[in-house]
Design a protein around this motif. Structure first.
Motif, PDB file in Angstrom:
ATOM      1  N   ASP A  63      42.217  35.196  41.501  1.00 20.54           N
ATOM      2  CA  ASP A  63      41.301  34.199  40.942  1.00 20.54           C
ATOM      3  C   ASP A  63      40.841  34.491  39.520  1.00 20.54           C
ATOM      4  OD1 ASP A  63      39.942  36.458  41.747  1.00 20.54           O
ATOM      5  OD2 ASP A  63      38.168  35.366  42.432  1.00 20.54           O
ATOM      6  N   ARG A  64      41.248  35.635  38.956  1.00 21.92           N
ATOM      7  CA  ARG A  64      40.769  36.003  37.623  1.00 21.92           C
ATOM      8  C   ARG A  64      41.639  37.101  37.016  1.00 21.92           C
ATOM      9  NH1 ARG A  64      38.269  38.859  41.389  1.00 21.92           N
ATOM     10  NH2 ARG A  64      37.487  40.943  40.992  1.00 21.92           N
ATOM     11  N   LYS A  65      41.432  37.305  35.728  1.00 24.46           N
ATOM     12  CA  LYS A  65      42.040  38.438  35.026  1.00 24.46           C
ATOM     13  C   LYS A  65      40.927  39.384  34.637  1.00 24.46           C
ATOM     14  CE  LYS A  65      46.076  36.504  32.724  1.00 24.46           C
ATOM     15  NZ  LYS A  65      46.695  36.263  31.417  1.00 24.46           N
ATOM     16  N   VAL A  66      41.166  40.674  34.797  1.00 27.07           N
ATOM     17  CA  VAL A  66      40.256  41.701  34.308  1.00 27.07           C
ATOM     18  C   VAL A  66      40.953  42.326  33.111  1.00 27.07           C
ATOM     19  CG1 VAL A  66      39.035  43.843  34.826  1.00 27.07           C
ATOM     20  CG2 VAL A  66      39.348  42.121  36.623  1.00 27.07           C
ATOM     21  N   ILE A  67      40.258  42.337  31.980  1.00 27.23           N
ATOM     22  CA  ILE A  67      40.855  42.855  30.743  1.00 27.23           C
ATOM     23  C   ILE A  67      39.991  43.985  30.212  1.00 27.23           C
ATOM     24  CG2 ILE A  67      41.574  42.303  28.387  1.00 27.23           C
ATOM     25  CD1 ILE A  67      41.783  39.336  29.380  1.00 27.23           C
ATOM     26  N   MET A  93      36.103  42.834  30.570  1.00 24.02           N
ATOM     27  CA  MET A  93      35.741  41.426  30.646  1.00 24.02           C
ATOM     28  C   MET A  93      36.554  40.779  31.756  1.00 24.02           C
ATOM     29  SD  MET A  93      36.657  38.825  27.539  1.00 24.02           S
ATOM     30  CE  MET A  93      38.282  39.359  27.118  1.00 24.02           C
ATOM     31  N   GLU A  94      35.984  39.797  32.402  1.00 21.27           N
ATOM     32  CA  GLU A  94      36.679  39.029  33.429  1.00 21.27           C
ATOM     33  C   GLU A  94      36.779  37.583  32.971  1.00 21.27           C
ATOM     34  OE1 GLU A  94      35.435  39.447  37.487  1.00 21.27           O
ATOM     35  OE2 GLU A  94      35.020  41.582  37.238  1.00 21.27           O
ATOM     36  N   MET A 118      50.678  36.401  37.041  1.00 18.73           N
ATOM     37  CA  MET A 118      50.170  35.725  38.207  1.00 18.73           C
ATOM     38  C   MET A 118      50.298  36.663  39.401  1.00 18.73           C
ATOM     39  SD  MET A 118      51.138  32.019  39.707  1.00 18.73           S
ATOM     40  CE  MET A 118      50.189  31.256  38.427  1.00 18.73           C
ATOM     41  N   ALA A 119      49.283  36.719  40.252  1.00 23.92           N
ATOM     42  CA  ALA A 119      49.275  37.624  41.393  1.00 23.92           C
ATOM     43  C   ALA A 119      50.304  37.188  42.428  1.00 23.92           C
ATOM     44  CB  ALA A 119      47.891  37.681  42.012  1.00 23.92           C
ATOM     45  N   SER A 120      50.758  38.151  43.194  1.00 25.50           N
ATOM     46  CA  SER A 120      51.765  37.866  44.211  1.00 25.50           C
ATOM     47  C   SER A 120      51.214  36.952  45.290  1.00 25.50           C
ATOM     48  CB  SER A 120      52.250  39.189  44.818  1.00 25.50           C
ATOM     49  OG  SER A 120      51.181  39.801  45.516  1.00 25.50           O
ATOM     50  N   ALA A 121      52.102  36.409  46.132  1.00 28.54           N
ATOM     51  CA  ALA A 121      51.718  35.436  47.152  1.00 28.54           C
ATOM     52  C   ALA A 121      50.693  35.992  48.124  1.00 28.54           C
ATOM     53  CB  ALA A 121      52.966  34.969  47.903  1.00 28.54           C
ATOM     54  N   ALA A 122      50.757  37.276  48.427  1.00 27.23           N
ATOM     55  CA  ALA A 122      49.830  37.866  49.376  1.00 27.23           C
ATOM     56  C   ALA A 122      48.459  38.099  48.754  1.00 27.23           C
ATOM     57  CB  ALA A 122      50.389  39.182  49.910  1.00 27.23           C
ATOM     58  N   GLY A 123      48.333  37.919  47.447  1.00 26.20           N
ATOM     59  CA  GLY A 123      47.049  38.107  46.790  1.00 26.20           C
ATOM     60  C   GLY A 123      46.833  39.503  46.249  1.00 26.20           C
ATOM     61  N   SER A 140      53.454  45.076  40.178  1.00 28.36           N
ATOM     62  CA  SER A 140      53.603  45.766  38.894  1.00 28.36           C
ATOM     63  C   SER A 140      53.652  44.787  37.724  1.00 28.36           C
ATOM     64  CB  SER A 140      54.842  46.657  38.907  1.00 28.36           C
ATOM     65  OG  SER A 140      55.995  45.873  39.082  1.00 28.36           O
ATOM     66  N   SER A 141      54.106  43.559  37.954  1.00 30.78           N
ATOM     67  CA  SER A 141      54.118  42.597  36.857  1.00 30.78           C
ATOM     68  C   SER A 141      52.722  42.022  36.603  1.00 30.78           C
ATOM     69  CB  SER A 141      55.123  41.475  37.132  1.00 30.78           C
ATOM     70  OG  SER A 141      54.732  40.748  38.277  1.00 30.78           O
ATOM     71  N   ASP A 142      51.788  42.281  37.494  1.00 31.61           N
ATOM     72  CA  ASP A 142      50.423  41.783  37.354  1.00 31.61           C
ATOM     73  C   ASP A 142      49.494  42.779  36.669  1.00 31.61           C
ATOM     74  OD1 ASP A 142      51.037  39.391  38.741  1.00 31.61           O
ATOM     75  OD2 ASP A 142      50.755  40.413  40.650  1.00 31.61           O
TER      76      ASP A 142
END
Length: 130
Positions: free
Chosen positions: A91-95, A126-127, A1-6, A10-12
């Motif tokens: 808002d999404r994952k890029v893989i 892919m998104e 999950m992305a950090s609070a600031a968007g 590193s965990s993302d």
């Protein structure tokens, strides 16, 4: 999950192999390229068509840290094949999948399982909605 600031942390940004997170990545640069070839016909002043090749994805990953589980499993960055790079955005994952490394640069530090820079070639991008 992305950090609070968007912004990704590193965990993302991480490498995944067979559904398991094997390394976190501090930063990345992605480059997509596509070549094309003009089809010429005898007697024509201009090309009659253009053949577009498939996209090629080149990823430059900086500072990869193996996860504790991966270290326990004996991971070796040089042995990684057919892995994925996952980038979590707000808002999404890029893989990027079907990844294989083409260059690895290491910086030696006692006891650290860190690759400084890894160049990766990916087969697909892919998104997916988060």
């Amino acid at each position: 999950m992305a950090s609070a600031a968007g912004f990704p942390t590193s965990s993302d940004i991480y490498l995944e192999l067979e559904g398991k997170k094997v390394a976190v990545v501090q930063s990345y640069t992605a480059r997509a390229t596509k070549s094309s070839t003009a089809v010429e016909a005898f007697g024509e002043a201009e090309p009659v068509a253009t053949i577009v090749a498939q996209c090629q994805y080149v990823l430059e990953l900086t500072r990869l840290y193996a996860t504790d589980d991966a270290i326990a499993d004996g991971i070796n960055f040089y042995d990684l094949r057919d892995f994925s790079l996952v980038i979590c955005k707000p808002d999404r994952k890029v893989i990027y999948s079907g990844c294989n490394w083409s260059a690895i640069t290491e910086e030696g530090r006692l006891g650290a399982m860190v690759a400084e820079q890894v160049t990766v070639l990916a087969q697909r991008r892919m998104e997916v909605a988060a």
